[in-house]
Design a protein around this motif. Structure first.
Motif, PDB file in Angstrom:
ATOM      1  N   GLU A  85     -16.946 -35.204  31.259  1.00 29.74           N
ATOM      2  CA  GLU A  85     -17.998 -35.566  32.259  1.00 29.74           C
ATOM      3  C   GLU A  85     -17.430 -36.101  33.388  1.00 29.74           C
ATOM      4  N   THR A  86     -16.101 -36.330  33.401  1.00 25.41           N
ATOM      5  CA  THR A  86     -15.404 -36.944  34.735  1.00 25.41           C
ATOM      6  C   THR A  86     -14.824 -35.822  35.219  1.00 25.41           C
ATOM      7  N   THR A  87     -14.279 -36.369  36.469  1.00 24.67           N
ATOM      8  CA  THR A  87     -13.678 -35.465  37.644  1.00 24.67           C
ATOM      9  C   THR A  87     -12.107 -34.840  37.066  1.00 24.67           C
ATOM     10  N   ALA A  88     -11.553 -35.518  35.939  1.00 20.22           N
ATOM     11  CA  ALA A  88     -10.235 -35.173  35.552  1.00 20.22           C
ATOM     12  C   ALA A  88     -10.398 -34.843  33.937  1.00 20.22           C
ATOM     13  N   PRO A  89     -11.005 -33.784  33.521  1.00 22.24           N
ATOM     14  CA  PRO A  89     -10.995 -33.459  31.705  1.00 22.24           C
ATOM     15  C   PRO A  89      -9.515 -33.086  31.393  1.00 22.24           C
ATOM     16  N   VAL A  90      -9.509 -33.322  30.265  1.00 20.55           N
ATOM     17  CA  VAL A  90      -8.148 -32.975  29.413  1.00 20.55           C
ATOM     18  C   VAL A  90      -8.276 -32.356  28.218  1.00 20.55           C
ATOM     19  N   PRO A 100      -7.460 -29.156  36.266  1.00 17.83           N
ATOM     20  CA  PRO A 100      -7.492 -29.236  37.722  1.00 17.83           C
ATOM     21  C   PRO A 100      -8.727 -30.196  37.814  1.00 17.83           C
ATOM     22  N   LYS A 101      -8.597 -30.985  39.051  1.00 18.03           N
ATOM     23  CA  LYS A 101      -9.577 -32.126  39.141  1.00 18.03           C
ATOM     24  C   LYS A 101     -10.865 -31.324  39.953  1.00 18.03           C
ATOM     25  N   GLY A 102     -11.919 -31.740  39.456  1.00 20.98           N
ATOM     26  CA  GLY A 102     -13.223 -31.109  39.906  1.00 20.98           C
ATOM     27  C   GLY A 102     -14.379 -32.392  40.109  1.00 20.98           C
ATOM     28  N   LYS A 103     -15.637 -31.809  39.947  1.00 23.58           N
ATOM     29  CA  LYS A 103     -16.647 -32.597  40.070  1.00 23.58           C
ATOM     30  C   LYS A 103     -17.087 -33.305  38.629  1.00 23.58           C
ATOM     31  N   ALA A 104     -17.607 -34.534  38.728  1.00 25.32           N
ATOM     32  CA  ALA A 104     -18.238 -35.022  37.425  1.00 25.32           C
ATOM     33  C   ALA A 104     -19.330 -34.614  37.090  1.00 25.32           C
ATOM     34  N   GLY A 105     -19.751 -34.554  35.975  1.00 29.87           N
ATOM     35  CA  GLY A 105     -20.954 -33.885  35.385  1.00 29.87           C
ATOM     36  C   GLY A 105     -21.514 -34.083  34.168  1.00 29.87           C
TER      37      GLY A 105
END
Length: 421
Positions: A209-214, A229-234
């Motif tokens: 749900e964050t901008t930096a999933p793993v 890669p970093k993206g938008k939270a959701g």
């Protein structure tokens, strides 16, 4: 007879007159012009010695795409004319009797031939050429950052407009960075499904749900992390998986997301799934030998049922995991009717008693066989209902027509007798 003969002669003469111009045109057609080829001559192949039994002819230039041909060397030093293996950008890997030939970095201007034999990998750079055009686009729907995660698998990591995704693909044990990864898809993790497993490894998309999933990959109890890669939270609308042992050496992995329920069936000792059940395919076929089905697959509370033992063994039942609070299903909820069947509607007053009795006692079945039409219909058997509903007026009309024909024939015969008398 003379008239017919004259007509034939005239027709032949006209046909000959019409064919003369066409024949003249055909003979008068200009000869085809010679075409001069402008294709450049093929580049000279660079030969390298792989070992005392193998050589490779490698081609790569600004005008020709990379290609490699492997040949066998005889004991007297001569080369056999038949190609043992051939590689290019469309076919980058080939295995022959345990030796694996791979054209790595095939899309770049500097490809490399690798030979894997007896546990040892040897590299042979090709001449420098031109990168493939167009190169893989970063905006391509399935392109991403490919990382090796072991057991012949790669994870293609993306975080674009679709949200974070980890595409798990099988590429084989000899895959190297730069090789093509657009091969077999094992599973995909996203905000609708954050966990799965394949080939002895389990996958979990954490911090989805964050901008930096793993992505976390666990194999033999050892966990490794791969940042996306970093993206938008959701919002993440996927529940943790639920593992259910259903007997007969089979386990069921239950998933629940906004797309609905999903069951992955795996056989004991198998690294890949056996069957997948979801809203579009909610139950196994009878030929599979066991019962496994999703009851009420499009409802608000689906249930998984199974039976793997014969005799009087009761059905096993378990619920699916619940969605996180605030998440909704992205389809219309339709509850199955599990109660007793509704009574048949009462017949209308216009229906006769005989017809009512027939409809009440004989259930109507949909016809599933396609009945050919026209001349192809010869031999097709009509349903009983079709035969029963045939109108007798057709038979009466046919009899009346036959009677009229016989009467006409009798009148004609009588008229001829009178004329001769």
């Amino acid at each position: 007879m003379r008239t017919a003969l004259r007509t034939s002669i005239v027709t032949a003469a006209l046909a000959g007159a019409m064919l003369v111009p066409a024949a003249g045109s055909a003979f008068a057609a200009p000869a085809p012009q010679a075409v001069t080829s402008t294709k450049a001559a093929a580049s000279q192949a660079e030969r390298v010695v792989i070992n005392k039994h193998l050589v490779a002819d490698m081609v790569n230039s600004a005008t020709e795409a990379p290609s490699v041909k492997i040949f066998i060397v005889n004991e007297d030093g001569t080369t056999r004319p038949k190609t043992l293996a051939s590689l290019d950008r469309g076919h980058t890997k080939q295995s022959v009797q345990g030796t694996v030939f791979t054209l790595t970095k095939a899309e770049t201007a500097e490809p490399v031939l690798t030979v894997f034999e007896n546990g040892i990998t040897t590299s042979f750079p090709l001449p420098k050429g031109k990168a493939a055009a167009p190169a893989p686009s970063e905006n391509d729907r399935y392109a991403g950052q490919a990382v090796s995660i072991g057991n012949g698998m790669v994870a293609v990591l993306r975080n674009k407009a679709e949200g974070p995704e980890a595409w798990i693909r099988y590429v084989g044990p000899h895959w190297q960075p730069g090789d093509s990864y657009m091969l077999k898809v094992l599973t995909v993790l996203n905000r609708q499904q954050t966990t799965d497993s394949a080939f002895g490894a389990s996958f979990k998309l954490t911090k989805a749900e964050t901008t930096a999933p793993v992505l976390v990959v666990t194999t033999d109890g050892v966990a490794k992390s791969y940042p996306l890669p970093k993206g938008k939270a959701g919002r993440t609308c996927a529940a943790d998986s639920k593992i259910q042992d259903i007997g007969a050496g089979t386990t069921a992995e239950l998933y629940m997301s906004s797309n609905g329920p999903k069951v992955v069936l795996r056989s004991s000792g198998s690294d890949t799934f056996w069957r997948i059940l979801d809203r579009s395919f909610p139950a196994l076929n009878k030929s599979d030998g066991i019962i496994a089905r999703i009851v009420n697959p499009s409802g608000s509370k689906p249930v998984f049922e199974w039976q793997t033992q014969g005799g009087g063994t009761p059905l096993g039942r378990t619920s699916f995991p619940s969605l996180p609070t605030g998440c909704e299903l992205n389809y219309k909820v339709t509850e199955e009717q599990t109660g007793p069947a509704k009574p048949a509607p009462k017949p209308s007053s216009a229906t006769t008693g005989v017809t009512t009795q027939t409809q009440a006692q004989t259930p109507v079945q949909a016809q599933t066989a396609v009945v050919p039409k026209g001349a192809v219909a010869a031999g097709a058997e009509l349903p009983v209902e079709t035969v029963a509903d045939t109108d007798d007026s057709t038979t009466l009309a046919a009899g009346a027509g036959l009677f009229a024909i016989v009467a006409a024939l009798g009148a004609s015969v009588l008229r001829r007798r009178r004329n001769h008398s």
